[in-house]
Design a protein around this motif. Structure first.
Motif, PDB file in Angstrom:
ATOM      1  N   ASN A 167     -28.110   8.295 -28.315  1.00 40.18           N
ATOM      2  CA  ASN A 167     -28.009   9.532 -29.096  1.00 40.18           C
ATOM      3  C   ASN A 167     -28.791   9.448 -30.402  1.00 40.18           C
ATOM      4  N   SER A 168     -29.580   8.399 -30.555  1.00 42.32           N
ATOM      5  CA  SER A 168     -30.365   8.226 -31.778  1.00 42.32           C
ATOM      6  C   SER A 168     -31.758   7.713 -31.442  1.00 42.32           C
ATOM      7  N   SER A 186     -22.820  11.559 -24.466  1.00 45.42           N
ATOM      8  CA  SER A 186     -23.811  12.607 -24.207  1.00 45.42           C
ATOM      9  C   SER A 186     -23.913  12.908 -22.725  1.00 45.42           C
ATOM     10  N   VAL A 244     -29.147  18.636 -32.738  1.00 47.22           N
ATOM     11  CA  VAL A 244     -28.542  18.217 -31.467  1.00 47.22           C
ATOM     12  C   VAL A 244     -27.836  19.418 -30.843  1.00 47.22           C
ATOM     13  N   LYS A 280     -20.412  17.941 -24.094  1.00 43.99           N
ATOM     14  CA  LYS A 280     -20.935  16.805 -24.867  1.00 43.99           C
ATOM     15  C   LYS A 280     -22.240  17.179 -25.553  1.00 43.99           C
ATOM     16  N   LYS A 337     -28.372  14.236 -24.849  1.00 37.59           N
ATOM     17  CA  LYS A 337     -28.912  12.891 -25.076  1.00 37.59           C
ATOM     18  C   LYS A 337     -30.244  12.970 -25.816  1.00 37.59           C
ATOM     19  N   GLN A 338     -30.438  12.067 -26.779  1.00 36.66           N
ATOM     20  CA  GLN A 338     -31.651  12.116 -27.608  1.00 36.66           C
ATOM     21  C   GLN A 338     -32.757  11.186 -27.130  1.00 36.66           C
TER      22      GLN A 338
END
Ligand code: GTP
Ligand code: MG
Length: 230
Positions: A83-84, A118, A134, A140, A143-144
């Motif tokens: 997620n980052s 995510s 986001v 949820k 996803k990044q």
């Protein structure tokens, strides 16, 4: 205490879940953690071998310790948070150089943790993700980091190490997504890596290489303007 025969090191930014992954694998549970100070290790018996698994601190002030922990490592698990995107970028910019002290035939695994947070509702390939807020995806967040981003990093690592793709495990095999919280693919990750390090351990033992961390190798990091260490 048993002597380790080979070493596996977890590297990655703070908060990505390195300690939680190790707890999940070794103790089969998810518990609250505190940010790691310095480093710690677990010993895992794998067939006739004892493998030490080193948990390192992602915090910047401990950065200088990383290459000491990596010395002679048979495998390095580069961990990010799915997620980052920044946590993936950090692997290339900040952590990869720490692996210069690892064994020449070191195995690299790239692990995207926290998949439980995510949904994998894939982004259009050309979407400019980092600048976008986001968005939600079902219940949820979206996803990044895509699997392809991790595969691209794996290929960059091979280039950095001047390794030929045909001489090492395929990128698709060495990029994992896990959840320390639910346990998703955690055993699979560690056990795949352990199986791969056995031949390296056998070679290192034949050559009589030490498997301990020598703290006299530690070179303090340079101070930066912000007062932190780099
Ligand atoms: N939802 C979720 N949270 C996680 C997961 N893994 C870790 N966390 C949480 O993320 C936070 C950081 O986890 P740690 O395991 O301490 O992270 P770390 O990479 O060891 O961090 P440093 O020791 O500072 O380098 C904690 O609050 C964990 O509970 C996961 O798979 N899913
Ligand atoms: Mg930790």
């Amino acid at each position: 205490m048993k002597k380790p025969d080979g070493k596996v090191v977890l590297l990655g930014d703070m908060n990505v879940g390195k300690t939680s992954l190790l707890h999940r694998y070794m103790e089969k549970r998810f518990q609250e953690t505190v940010s790691t100070v310095g480093g710690a290790f677990y010993l895992k018996q794998w067939g006739p071998y004892n493998i030490s698994i080193w948990d390192t601190a992602g915090r910047e002030q401990f950065h200088g310790l990383g290459s000491m922990y990596c010395r002679g490592a048979a495998a390095v698990i580069l961990t990010y948070d799915v997620n980052s995107l920044q946590s993936l970028t950090e692997l290339e910019e900040r952590f990869l150089e720490l692996t210069d002290s690892a064994s020449a035939d070191c195995i690299f695994a790239i692990v995207g943790n926290k998949v439980d947070l995510s949904d994998d509702c894939a982004l259009p390939p050309d979407e400019n993700r980092p600048e976008k807020p986001v968005a939600s995806c079902g219940s949820k967040v979206r996803k990044q980091v895509r699997a392809e981003d991790a595969i691209a990093l794996y290929k960059k690592i091979l280039k950095y190490k001047m390794l030929d793709e045909k001489d090492v495990p395929a990128a698709e095999k060495m990029c994992f997504e896990t959840s320390a919280k639910t346990g998703y693919k955690v055993d699979y990750l560690f056990e795949t890596v352990f199986d791969m390090v056995v031949p390296i351990i056998i070679r290192q033992k034949a050559e009589g290489l030490p498997q301990t961390v020598d703290i006299t190798d530690y070179k303090p990091a340079k101070r930066t303007k912000s007062g932190c260490c780099a």
